[in-house]
Motif scaffolding. Structure first.
Motif: not given
Length: 263
Positions: A180-187
Motif C-alpha cells: 500500500m505504501l509503495g504504491c502510494m509513493n509511486t502515485l
C-alpha cells in the motif's frame, strides 16, 4: 494461475484469448483485474480481453516491493503484451491504469493501437488532496484499515452506496502495508506528462464520471484537449470508477469506439 515472468516481475493476468483485436485493461490504485469484469463480459465475444494485476496489487503483490515508477509499470505492460505474442493492442486504463497507459503510449508507441482513458489525468496530484491521502495511508499502515477508513476510500473510488462496495472493502483490508505504501509513493511522486500529450497520435477515448471526487472533470477535459482528436465521454452521476459502477453507460461508449477503429 497465469503468471508472466517478465521485466523482473511475476505478473498475474487473465486472457480471454481468441482471434479478436486485443484490448488490455489496467486497473486503478487498490483495485485489481476484476474491476473490468463488466467490460470483459461485454467485449469477450468479439475482442481478446487481457486484464492484469499491477505491481503491489492482488495476484502480483509480494511481501516486498522495490520503489518503482509508472514508467516501470508501462514497461511491465509492454513486456506482458510481448509475452502473450501481442504486437499491438488497445490500452484501456482507469486512474492509475491510465497513468501507466499514457506512459506506455509515450515510451512504447509501437505497441499501442489506441487508448481508452477512464477517470484519469496527465498531471500530478493536487498537493492539498495528496496530503490528506498520505495521512490516511500512514494511519492505515500503523493501525490497519478500520471500517471508517474503508468507508472514506469507498467514497473516493466507488462513490456512495454502490451495492458491490462490500467485496472491495474486504479486499482492501488484506493489502499489506508494504504494498500500500509503495504504491502510494509511486502515485505521489509521478511526473506531469501534460506537456507531452501532443506526442500521442493514436485514437483516444477519454471517459470520466461527472461526480468523480478523486480527479475533477476539468482534468479530463485538459487530457482530452491535449491529445489531438481525442473524444471525451462524460458519465452522469458516476464517481471515480465509472466503468465498474456505471457500465450501462461506459460499455456502449467503449464498444462504439472500438468498432470505429481502423483495422
Amino acid at each position: 494461475m497465469p503468471i508472466a515472468e517478465v521485466n523482473g516481475q511475476r505478473l498475474y493476468y487473465e486472457d480471454t484469448g481468441g482471434a479478436g483485436p486485443p484490448v488490455i485493461f489496467s486497473h486503478g490504485l487498490f483495485m485489481d483485474h476484476e474491476m473490468f469484469a463488466p467490460q470483459v463480459a461485454a467485449l469477450k465475444d468479439r475482442y481478446r480481453c487481457i486484464t492484469w494485476d499491477e505491481r503491489g496489487h492482488a495476484g502480483t503483490a509480494t511481501d516486498t516491493l522495490a520503489p518503482f515508477s509508472y514508467y516501470d509499470s508501462a514497461d511491465d505492460l509492454a513486456a506482458l503484451l510481448a509475452h502473450l505474442g501481442v504486437e499491438r493492442a488497445v490500452l484501456a486504463g482507469m486512474s492509475q491504469g491510465g497513468f501507466l497507459s499514457l506512459r506506455c503510449a509515450l515510451t512504447h508507441p509501437e505497441v499501442v493501437r489506441a487508448l481508452i482513458l477512464i477517470d484519469t489525468q496527465a498531471g500530478q496530484e493536487d498537493p492539498e488532496r495528496l496530503a490528506g491521502h498520505m495521512q490516511l495511508a500512514n494511519a492505515w499502515a500503523s493501525t490497519g484499515l478500520s471500517d471508517e477508513m474503508a468507508a472514506i476510500i469507498e467514497g473516493i473510488i466507488l462513490g456512495e452506496n454502490w451495492p458491490g462496495a462490500g467485496a472491495w472493502k474486504a479486499k482492501w483490508k488484506t493489502i499489506k502495508p508494504v504494498n500500500m505504501l509503495g504504491c502510494m509513493n509511486t502515485l505521489a511522486t509521478r511526473d506531469d506528462v501534460t506537456p507531452r500529450l501532443g506526442e500521442i497520435t493514436v485514437p483516444t477515448l477519454v471517459i470520466h464520471g461527472d461526480a468523480d471526487a478523486a480527479i475533477e472533470l476539468d482534468l479530463a477535459r485538459t487530457l482530452a484537449t491535449g491529445v489531438k482528436g481525442a473524444e471525451l465521454v462524460v458519465v452522469p452521476g458516476a464517481g471515480h470508477a465509472a466503468n465498474l459502477t456505471h457500465p450501462e453507460t461506459v460499455n456502449p461508449a467503449i464498444e462504439r469506439f472500438l468498432d470505429a477503429l481502423p483495422a
